[in-house]
Design an enzyme around this catalytic site. Structure first.
Site, PDB file in Angstrom:
ATOM      1  N   LYS A   1      14.317 -67.712  17.569  1.00 50.21           N
ATOM      2  CA  LYS A   1      15.728 -67.798  17.958  1.00 50.21           C
ATOM      3  C   LYS A   1      16.075 -66.609  18.848  1.00 50.21           C
ATOM      4  O   LYS A   1      15.692 -65.475  18.559  1.00 50.21           O
ATOM      5  CB  LYS A   1      16.607 -67.807  16.709  1.00 50.21           C
ATOM      6  CG  LYS A   1      18.087 -68.067  16.974  1.00 50.21           C
ATOM      7  CD  LYS A   1      18.876 -68.078  15.658  1.00 50.21           C
ATOM      8  CE  LYS A   1      20.338 -68.405  15.877  1.00 50.21           C
ATOM      9  NZ  LYS A   1      21.115 -68.356  14.613  1.00 50.21           N
TER      10      LYS A   1
ATOM     11  N   SER B   1      24.454 -72.190  14.347  1.00 54.63           N
ATOM     12  CA  SER B   1      24.147 -71.770  15.690  1.00 54.63           C
ATOM     13  C   SER B   1      22.700 -72.005  16.092  1.00 54.63           C
ATOM     14  O   SER B   1      22.385 -72.108  17.273  1.00 54.63           O
ATOM     15  CB  SER B   1      24.480 -70.287  15.839  1.00 54.63           C
ATOM     16  OG  SER B   1      23.619 -69.504  15.016  1.00 54.63           O
TER      17      SER B   1
ATOM     18  N   SER C   1      23.673 -70.979   9.714  1.00 49.99           N
ATOM     19  CA  SER C   1      23.017 -71.296  10.989  1.00 49.99           C
ATOM     20  C   SER C   1      21.535 -71.632  10.912  1.00 49.99           C
ATOM     21  O   SER C   1      20.942 -72.049  11.907  1.00 49.99           O
ATOM     22  CB  SER C   1      23.214 -70.157  11.975  1.00 49.99           C
ATOM     23  OG  SER C   1      24.532 -70.184  12.436  1.00 49.99           O
TER      24      SER C   1
HETATM   25  N1  GLN Z   1      28.699 -71.756  11.958  1.00 51.81           N
HETATM   26  C1  GLN Z   1      28.953 -70.489  11.340  1.00 51.81           C
HETATM   27  C2  GLN Z   1      29.769 -69.628  12.266  1.00 51.81           C
HETATM   28  O1  GLN Z   1      30.126 -70.107  13.264  1.00 51.81           O
HETATM   29  C3  GLN Z   1      27.647 -69.853  10.960  1.00 51.81           C
HETATM   30  C4  GLN Z   1      27.087 -68.927  11.954  1.00 51.81           C
HETATM   31  C5  GLN Z   1      25.786 -68.352  11.563  1.00 51.81           C
HETATM   32  O2  GLN Z   1      25.260 -68.574  10.473  1.00 51.81           O
HETATM   33  N2  GLN Z   1      25.243 -67.546  12.440  1.00 51.81           N
HETATM   34  O3  GLN Z   1      30.056 -68.513  11.985  1.00 51.81           O
END
Ligand code: GLN
Length: 517
Positions: free
Chosen positions: A81, A156, A180
């Protein structure tokens, strides 16, 4: 092995073949690079493909032939990532502000991948600074879901999950601040693990919210996740929150879980607040089936109430922006990446404002403003302080639940993959995707997500999540592998065999775009 077999095998199968000398790392790596070349133009899981992958693979083959001792995953390719620093590849966090930035060092997890001789394939797409649930907030354009190209791959870490489920990479690393790793895994039919907070080093992971962030594996099987976790986990003196525990072998735990009888007597707490309202019918249906399978295999199901989970999203969206606004202050046009000079020049503040104005996207700006507000002197107690209190109450809910049960279970995401554009203008709807995953981050407990079947109404993957007490990651691999074995025997094979992107599928989604001609 044919090219199809090479790209559709799990990492553990590839590792066995490599160890026996039946296939070379160069062959395995080439097959994945070919696959990326064939499908990623459309899928866009990768932001950068390594130019050095084949060289790294050839070195592994050479050393293996020379009789060198090799770690279990040596020679297996892995996608990374793009929130993780890599000294030989750009590390953008999905943001324009870091476009082209090549860090002077590797994140500890990346360093450990290289030391274990895995082969980095490239960097995967993400919502900017890991803020989002769909990859639509990537400054470089979204990643498509391999199951349906008109839908989001989660976020994400949608790039990592799409790469794994589209057979571009057998393994990937993600980061999970609020879901994410686990939510993208759920909507792409992949496995994703968020380790115990402090179990995996955050050094060199571009920080979103430091008290929540964890790096972890995204894979096609529970055993693969365990094998990768064994490589990246363990104490790191560079990360002050890194636990000094001696961890057991997670791969051994996963193997033990796959044996018959592993669920006998395991007390599984079904979280009352996370399976009813707001969860798609097909998600609830598959969840009920998975629970029934576990019960038939000897698990004891107990309904558990976690009354404060309903405030988890509210607390998270104060704590995360607060920490993020502080973490992102370093992108100031001086130290990293982009610099935009305002027309006609100006003060250093003008340059910073112009740079941040041009270099950061809408969701990042929204959260910086929110976080700065929540931390401001007049509002600190009312917002940030209250959110921290709610966080403590959620931690107590977990403690009370784990006094009764061995693991907690819920669907990993409330719905299957939604369509592009559906939630992008509605932040609250977007935030709700993490309703099931955020509590684990707030409490620091580990959580594993794995596929639990396709929703009958749309034919798309659904995911189930187990959570365990802090430090009990091995328990998740055991229970996860046990359920995976039960499910796969009921489906007659892994869920990804049913994907339109499976290399042996009659209609490969990439050439017969759904809804197309
Ligand atoms: N979707 C969540 C957010 O927008 C999780 C983000 C993440 O785990 N990096 O914060």
């Amino acid at each position: 092995m044919s090219a199809h077999e090479l790209i559709s095998a799990t990492a553990s199968v590839l590792a066995d073949r490599l160890a026996r000398g039946e296939v070379s790392s160069v062959e395995v790596t080439q097959a994945h690079l070919d696959r990326i070349a064939a499908v990623d133009g459309e899928l866009h899981a990768f932001l950068h493909v390594s130019a050095e992958a084949l060289e790294a693979a050839a070195a592994v083959d050479r050393d293996r032939a020379g009789g060198a001792a090799m770690s279990p995953l040596a020679g297996v390719p892995v996608a990374i990532k793009d929130i993780l620093c890599t000294y030989d590849m750009p590390s953008t966090a999905g943001s324009r502000i870091l476009e082209g930035w090549v860090p002077p060092y590797d994140a500890t997890v990346v360093k450990r991948l290289r030391e274990a001789r895995l082969v980095p394939l490239g960097k995967t797409n993400l919502d900017e600074f890991a803020m989002g649930s769909s990859t639509e907030f990537s400054a470089y354009g979204p990643t498509l879901n391999p199951w349906d190209l008109e839908r989001i791959p989660g976020g994400s870490g949608g790039g990592s999950a799409a790469a794994v489920s589209a057979f571009e990479a057998p393994l990937a690393l993600g980061s999970d601040t609020g879901g994410s790793i686990r939510q993208p895994a759920a909507v792409t039919g992949s496995v994703g693990m968020k380790p115990t907070y402090g179990g995996v080093s955050r050094y060199g992971a571009i920080a979103l919210a430091s008290s929540l962030d964890q790096v972890g594996p995204v894979t096609r099987s529970v055993l693969d996740a365990a094998l990768l976790h064994d490589v990246i986990g363990g104490h790191d003196p560079h990360d002050s929150t890194s636990l000094t525990d001696a961890w057991p072998s997670f791969a051994d735990a996963a193997r033990a879980g796959a044996r018959e009888g592993a669920l006998k007597g395991v007390k599984v707490g079904v979280i009352k607040q996370l399976s009813g309202e707001g969860f798609q019918a097909g998600v609830r249906g598959r969840f009920a089936e998975a629970l029934a399978l576990m019960e038939a295999a000897g698990a004891e199901l107990v309904e558990v109430s976690a009354p404060h989970f309903e405030y988890a999203i509210d607390a998270y969206y104060l704590i995360l922006p607060a920490e993020a606004s502080s973490n992102l202050a370093k992108f100031d046009s001086v130290r990293f990446g982009l610099r935009v000079n305002p027309p006609g020049g100006g003060t250093v503040e003008d340059v910073m404002a112009a740079t941040r104005g041009a270099g950061l996207g809408p969701e990042v700006k929204r959260r910086i403003i929110l976080g700065t507000y929540a931390l401001s002197a007049g509002y600190y107690d009312a917002y940030y302080g209250s959110a921290q209190k709610v966080r403590t109450l959620i931690q107590r809910d977990f403690a009370d639940a784990f006094a009764e049960v061995d693991v907690l279970v819920s669907p990993a995401a409330p719905t299957t993959a939604f369509k592009f554009g559906e939630k992008i203008d509605d932040p609250l709807a977007m935030y709700l995707n993490d309703v099931a995953t955020i509590p684990a981050n707030l409490a620091g407990v580990p959580g594993i997500g794995l596929p639990m079947g396709l929703a009958p109404e749309d034919g798309l993957p659904t995911g189930i999540q187990f959570m365990a007490p802090v430090r009990e990651d091995a328990r998740l691999y055991r229970v996860g592998a046990a359920l995976e074995a039960l499910l796969e025997s009921s489906w007659g094979g892994p869920i990804l065999r049913q994907s339109p992107m499976h290399p042996e599928a009659e209609s490969n989604a990439i050439s017969t775009k759904k809804g197309g001609d």
